[in-house]
Design a protein around this motif. Structure first.
Motif, PDB file in Angstrom:
ATOM      1  N   ARG A 129      12.596 -24.068 -23.200  1.00  0.00           N
ATOM      2  CA  ARG A 129      12.303 -24.869 -24.267  1.00  0.00           C
ATOM      3  C   ARG A 129      13.745 -25.204 -25.187  1.00  0.00           C
ATOM      4  NH1 ARG A 129       7.712 -23.149 -26.121  1.00  0.00           N
ATOM      5  NH2 ARG A 129       8.836 -21.153 -27.345  1.00  0.00           N
ATOM      6  N   ASP A 130      14.532 -23.916 -25.215  1.00  0.00           N
ATOM      7  CA  ASP A 130      15.548 -24.111 -26.124  1.00  0.00           C
ATOM      8  C   ASP A 130      16.904 -25.022 -25.335  1.00  0.00           C
ATOM      9  OD1 ASP A 130      14.692 -22.277 -27.929  1.00  0.00           O
ATOM     10  OD2 ASP A 130      15.521 -20.482 -27.280  1.00  0.00           O
ATOM     11  N   TYR A 131      16.701 -24.602 -24.234  1.00  0.00           N
ATOM     12  CA  TYR A 131      17.738 -25.360 -23.421  1.00  0.00           C
ATOM     13  C   TYR A 131      17.230 -26.910 -23.359  1.00  0.00           C
ATOM     14  CZ  TYR A 131      19.896 -27.693 -19.399  1.00  0.00           C
ATOM     15  OH  TYR A 131      20.391 -28.452 -18.577  1.00  0.00           O
ATOM     16  N   ALA A 132      16.037 -27.446 -23.262  1.00  0.00           N
ATOM     17  CA  ALA A 132      15.634 -28.705 -23.154  1.00  0.00           C
ATOM     18  C   ALA A 132      16.217 -29.552 -24.797  1.00  0.00           C
ATOM     19  CB  ALA A 132      14.252 -28.991 -22.867  1.00  0.00           C
ATOM     20  N   VAL A 133      15.613 -28.657 -25.924  1.00  0.00           N
ATOM     21  CA  VAL A 133      16.121 -29.227 -27.051  1.00  0.00           C
ATOM     22  C   VAL A 133      17.330 -29.376 -27.433  1.00  0.00           C
ATOM     23  CG1 VAL A 133      15.732 -28.664 -29.629  1.00  0.00           C
ATOM     24  CG2 VAL A 133      14.023 -28.475 -27.982  1.00  0.00           C
ATOM     25  N   THR A 134      18.510 -28.586 -26.937  1.00  0.00           N
ATOM     26  CA  THR A 134      19.736 -28.432 -27.461  1.00  0.00           C
ATOM     27  C   THR A 134      20.443 -29.489 -26.338  1.00  0.00           C
ATOM     28  OG1 THR A 134      20.137 -26.489 -25.577  1.00  0.00           O
ATOM     29  CG2 THR A 134      20.020 -26.038 -28.139  1.00  0.00           C
ATOM     30  N   ARG A 135      20.019 -29.615 -24.929  1.00  0.00           N
ATOM     31  CA  ARG A 135      20.433 -30.584 -23.889  1.00  0.00           C
ATOM     32  C   ARG A 135      20.453 -31.693 -24.711  1.00  0.00           C
ATOM     33  NH1 ARG A 135      24.339 -30.359 -21.285  1.00  0.00           N
ATOM     34  NH2 ARG A 135      23.916 -28.596 -20.328  1.00  0.00           N
ATOM     35  N   CYS A 136      19.144 -32.382 -25.145  1.00  0.00           N
ATOM     36  CA  CYS A 136      18.554 -33.839 -25.605  1.00  0.00           C
ATOM     37  C   CYS A 136      19.863 -33.931 -26.839  1.00  0.00           C
ATOM     38  CB  CYS A 136      17.291 -33.630 -26.037  1.00  0.00           C
ATOM     39  SG  CYS A 136      16.242 -33.873 -24.404  1.00  0.00           S
ATOM     40  N   ARG A 137      19.956 -33.017 -27.470  1.00  0.00           N
ATOM     41  CA  ARG A 137      20.866 -33.096 -28.739  1.00  0.00           C
ATOM     42  C   ARG A 137      22.387 -33.387 -28.294  1.00  0.00           C
ATOM     43  NH1 ARG A 137      18.674 -28.459 -32.589  1.00  0.00           N
ATOM     44  NH2 ARG A 137      16.719 -29.212 -33.240  1.00  0.00           N
ATOM     45  N   ALA A 138      22.749 -32.575 -27.144  1.00  0.00           N
ATOM     46  CA  ALA A 138      24.030 -32.795 -26.697  1.00  0.00           C
ATOM     47  C   ALA A 138      24.325 -34.197 -26.151  1.00  0.00           C
ATOM     48  CB  ALA A 138      24.404 -31.682 -25.819  1.00  0.00           C
ATOM     49  N   SER A 139      23.519 -34.669 -25.210  1.00  0.00           N
ATOM     50  CA  SER A 139      23.283 -35.708 -24.637  1.00  0.00           C
ATOM     51  C   SER A 139      23.391 -36.993 -25.545  1.00  0.00           C
ATOM     52  CB  SER A 139      22.563 -35.853 -23.597  1.00  0.00           C
ATOM     53  OG  SER A 139      21.038 -35.770 -23.913  1.00  0.00           O
ATOM     54  N   GLY A 140      22.767 -36.780 -26.663  1.00  0.00           N
ATOM     55  CA  GLY A 140      22.786 -37.802 -27.892  1.00  0.00           C
ATOM     56  C   GLY A 140      24.052 -38.625 -28.100  1.00  0.00           C
ATOM     57  N   ILE A 141      24.957 -37.814 -27.602  1.00  0.00           N
ATOM     58  CA  ILE A 141      26.536 -38.438 -28.008  1.00  0.00           C
ATOM     59  C   ILE A 141      26.464 -39.801 -27.398  1.00  0.00           C
ATOM     60  CG2 ILE A 141      27.477 -37.367 -25.952  1.00  0.00           C
ATOM     61  CD1 ILE A 141      29.227 -38.115 -29.416  1.00  0.00           C
ATOM     62  N   ILE A 142      25.797 -39.980 -26.479  1.00  0.00           N
ATOM     63  CA  ILE A 142      25.595 -41.294 -25.739  1.00  0.00           C
ATOM     64  C   ILE A 142      25.073 -42.637 -26.575  1.00  0.00           C
ATOM     65  CG2 ILE A 142      24.676 -42.738 -23.640  1.00  0.00           C
ATOM     66  CD1 ILE A 142      24.696 -40.052 -22.199  1.00  0.00           C
ATOM     67  N   LEU A 143      24.012 -42.047 -27.270  1.00  0.00           N
ATOM     68  CA  LEU A 143      23.479 -43.070 -28.178  1.00  0.00           C
ATOM     69  C   LEU A 143      24.248 -43.147 -29.280  1.00  0.00           C
ATOM     70  CD1 LEU A 143      19.473 -42.702 -27.180  1.00  0.00           C
ATOM     71  CD2 LEU A 143      21.282 -44.271 -26.440  1.00  0.00           C
ATOM     72  N   GLU A 144      24.897 -42.192 -29.840  1.00  0.00           N
ATOM     73  CA  GLU A 144      25.475 -42.271 -31.032  1.00  0.00           C
ATOM     74  C   GLU A 144      26.660 -43.165 -30.840  1.00  0.00           C
ATOM     75  OE1 GLU A 144      26.416 -37.980 -31.942  1.00  0.00           O
ATOM     76  OE2 GLU A 144      24.405 -37.520 -32.045  1.00  0.00           O
ATOM     77  N   ARG A 145      27.364 -43.132 -29.888  1.00  0.00           N
ATOM     78  CA  ARG A 145      28.245 -43.803 -29.375  1.00  0.00           C
ATOM     79  C   ARG A 145      28.019 -45.497 -29.592  1.00  0.00           C
ATOM     80  NH1 ARG A 145      30.943 -40.405 -24.953  1.00  0.00           N
ATOM     81  NH2 ARG A 145      29.610 -41.627 -23.515  1.00  0.00           N
ATOM     82  N   GLY A 146      26.699 -45.684 -29.136  1.00  0.00           N
ATOM     83  CA  GLY A 146      26.151 -47.162 -29.158  1.00  0.00           C
ATOM     84  C   GLY A 146      25.987 -47.487 -30.541  1.00  0.00           C
TER      85      GLY A 146
END
Length: 204
Positions: A129-146
């Motif tokens: 669960r910790d991994y999943a939450v932090t991974r989705c936050r990290a990959s959010g850079i994709i949409l933040e650039r958008g």
């Protein structure tokens, strides 16, 4: 241009502070056992013997086999790359292709095992669960650039949407269908980005 985001998903130490030399020996032993014998040969006991470390030490730093496997998985995966293709659509397709490709080549079996462990072990579930939450936050850079480009609405729940894309990959992993074509991935990304309801969706 390629965006390189440091991997922030590694679990922090539990209990006493980790000794760097002992941590390296344990992770190296774990990776060697996986490489030589696969998951069937992997156990805390086997890692302790090879690393010449005590089982209590391993369990103090990694409270479950899955937590240790996650750290080994991080090392296999290396630094996380989120390519900047110039468009959110291109970035998302590249993200999906990269993750499915990594699982196809090397990491899929380990990650499936972690998910399986989490179904019966509360400590493994917490690690996942910790991994999943932090991974989705990290990959959010994709949409933040958008958002910065003006392609994505600013009030979007970015981690939640990235969870949607990650969930597609997890489902493909668990059902042995990692060979998604670029056309399928493009269709998925387009459906999420543009929506798939008709223009009459607000008519009722």
């Amino acid at each position: 241009m390629t965006s390189i985001i440091p991997d922030i998903t590694k679990r922090t130490s539990i209990g006493a502070q980790r000794n760097p030399a002992s941590e390296e020996a344990i992770l190296t032993a774990a990776a060697e056992i996986l490489s030589e014998g696969g998951l069937s040969a992997f156990s805390i006991e086997a890692v302790a013997r090879r690393a010449k470390a005590g089982k209590p030490t391993i369990y103090r730093w990694w409270p479950s086999k899955a937590a240790l496997l996650l750290d080994v998985y991080h090392r296999q995966k290396g630094e996380t790359f989120y390519p900047d293709t110039g468009s959110t659509r291109g970035d998302l397709i590249a993200f999906l292709e990269t993750l499915l490709g990594f699982w196809t080549k090397s990491g899929g079996e380990v990650f499936r095992s972690i998910i399986a462990e989490a179904q019966s072990d509360p400590a493994a579930l917490e690690a996942l669960r910790d991994y999943a939450v932090t991974r989705c936050r990290a990959s959010g850079i994709i949409l933040e650039r958008g958002v910065a480009r003006g392609e994505i609405q600013a009030d979007l729940d970015i981690p939640l949407v990235m969870e949607l894309f990650s969930s597609f990959c997890w489902q493909r992993l668990l059902t042995g269908r990692l060979d998604a074509s670029r056309e399928q991935l493009s269709h998925l990304v387009d459906a999420v980005l543009t929506g798939f309801a008709t223009q009459n969706r607000h008519a009722q």
